[in-house]
Design an enzyme around this catalytic site. Structure first.
Site, PDB file in Angstrom:
ATOM      1  N   GLY A   3       0.816  -1.210   0.000  1.00 60.87           N
ATOM      2  CA  GLY A   3       0.000   0.000   0.000  1.00 60.87           C
ATOM      3  C   GLY A   3       0.847   1.257   0.000  1.00 60.87           C
ATOM      4  N   ASP A   4       1.924   1.259   0.777  1.00 64.06           N
ATOM      5  CA  ASP A   4       2.837   2.406   0.792  1.00 64.06           C
ATOM      6  C   ASP A   4       3.489   2.598  -0.572  1.00 64.06           C
ATOM      7  OD1 ASP A   4       2.756   3.450   3.482  1.00 64.06           O
ATOM      8  OD2 ASP A   4       3.707   1.608   4.137  1.00 64.06           O
ATOM      9  N   THR A   5       3.942   1.509  -1.143  1.00 62.03           N
ATOM     10  CA  THR A   5       4.638   1.593  -2.428  1.00 62.03           C
ATOM     11  C   THR A   5       3.725   2.117  -3.523  1.00 62.03           C
ATOM     12  OG1 THR A   5       6.065  -0.250  -1.780  1.00 62.03           O
ATOM     13  CG2 THR A   5       5.960   0.287  -4.123  1.00 62.03           C
TER      14      THR A   5
END
Length: 400
Positions: free
Chosen positions: A182-184
């Site tokens: 999700g961060d990426t």
């Protein structure tokens, strides 16, 4: 090695101009989403000034495996960045930020919404200092909406975005992907937004703007047909283990030596070649299986047929036979497999470096590969505050 690949694998001392040379980025944030977005820009030549608090700096410095007190992940994610120590809770620190903003093209931040505004460093304030400023704002739920003030990490975003529910096996609880995807994804959307905004400035003589990236929306945006299938047909996609739902055959299979192999024979021509390779020409020529919709109806049967064949062969034999037939097939790589793989090496995807503590290690190469202005690693993640004096001195020189 061909000329194009030679260009891709240029070393950090190569004088070749970089794609984002001359772009100045100010990073206000920590851990993954914001810092990874600026990391991508730094890999292609942007000057990234990373602001860190005194003492421990970015918490990522202590995440995952450490060597002599520093995270190996830190060295990778913060390569090519300049570390500047500032106290953003102090007026003196905030004043330095304002001076930097006046000279920057992009600001990237991933604080909880409202934090920068409370410090007098929100979009309205910074855009007055620099009307052409581009500001990437990454948060769990976005800058607006009823959940904007809630803390949000990738794990929650992956759940709300729909990814966790469909990940895993149907008879077990949902699982995570193994990395903070999700961060990426949010980082990638943030970079795309920043580059589009830069293009708007240049081509359309536009003004600066901010890019509002929510972690859950970055996940939701890659969920393919999840919502149309539900809203149009009332179909809720469920967990399907290692298979690819609605596309057949594509799954993970056991081999005779206890290893697993991924086979994707879901193209029409691929399916025929796959069936012929495993000794089932009858299925290759079956008109009911000529297209995907027909194969989906008999997916369980096809999986059993393929599995029966793989269980009679070692993984090396399976890969060899199917590669000869030009059917997509592959082993499931571990980190060791990656580091030993000749294709990774030939593509420049394994760079060798030595940390300041003397540890020799390989780090991921840079993606994507630009033929004329490739990215490169100029230095590994710096020591805390290593560039504070340099950056502050440059501000004094600019005022002189």
């Amino acid at each position: 090695m061909d000329q194009a690949l030679n260009k891709i694998m240029k070393t950090s001392s190569d004088p070749t101009p970089m794609a984002l040379q001359g772009v100045r980025v100010l990073e206000l944030g920590s851990l993954i989403a914001g810092p990874y977005a600026s990391a991508l820009l730094a890999q292609f030549g942007a000057e990234v000034i990373k602001i860190e608090p005194a003492g421990s700096g970015d918490p990522l410095r202590k995440w995952r495996k450490l060597h002599e007190g520093t995270s190996l992940w830190w060295y990778v994610q913060s390569r090519n960045k300049k570390s500047v120590v500032l106290d953003l809770k102090s007026e003196e620190g905030r004043d330095v930020v304002r001076k930097l903003v006046a000279e920057c093209d992009i600001v990237i931040e991933n604080f909880r919404p409202g934090t920068l505004e409370n410090w007098g460093l929100g979009w309205e304030a910074l855009s007055k200092i620099n009307p052409k400023l581009i500001m990437v704002r990454i948060s769990g739920y976005g800058q607006t909406g009823p959940r904007r003030d809630m803390p949000g990490f990738a794990a929650i975003a992956e759940s709300m975005g729909g990814l966790r529910y469909v990940t895993g096996f149907p008879d077990r609880p949902p699982v995570r992907s193994g990395v903070s995807i999700g961060d990426t994804l949010a980082s990638l959307y943030g970079v795309i937004g920043a580059l589009m905004a830069m293009h708007h400035l240049k081509v359309n003589n536009g003004s600066g703007q901010f890019i509002d990236v929510a972690l859950y929306e970055a996940v939701f945006a890659v969920m393919e047909s999840l919502v149309p299938e539900y809203s149009g047909l009332g179909f809720v996609r469920e967990r399907s283990g290692a298979s690819l739902p609605g596309i057949s055959p594509s799954n993970t299979y056991h081999c005779a030596d206890g290893k697993h192999v991924v086979i994707a024979g879901n193209g029409d021509a691929l399916f025929r070649r796959l069936m012929q390779s495993i000794g089932r020409p009858d299925l290759a020529d079956d008109p009911a299986l000529a297209q995907n919709d027909g194969r989906v109806l008999r997916n369980a049967e096809l999986d059993e047929v393929i599995s029966a064949w793989t269980q009679q062969n070692t993984i090396d034999d399976v890969v060899r036979i199917l590669e000869q037939a030009e059917v997509p097939v592959g082993k499931i790589y571990t980190a060791e497999d990656i580091c030993d793989d000749p294709h990774y090496a030939a593509r420049g995807m394994l760079e060798e470096h030595v940390t300041p503590s003397g540890l020799k290690m390989k780090i991921p190469g840079i993606v994507p590969k630009l033929s004329a202005t490739p990215g490169r690693t100029r230095w590994l993640g710096p020591a805390l505050g290593a560039h504070t004096e340099e950056v502050l001195a440059s501000l004094k020189e600019d005022r002189a």
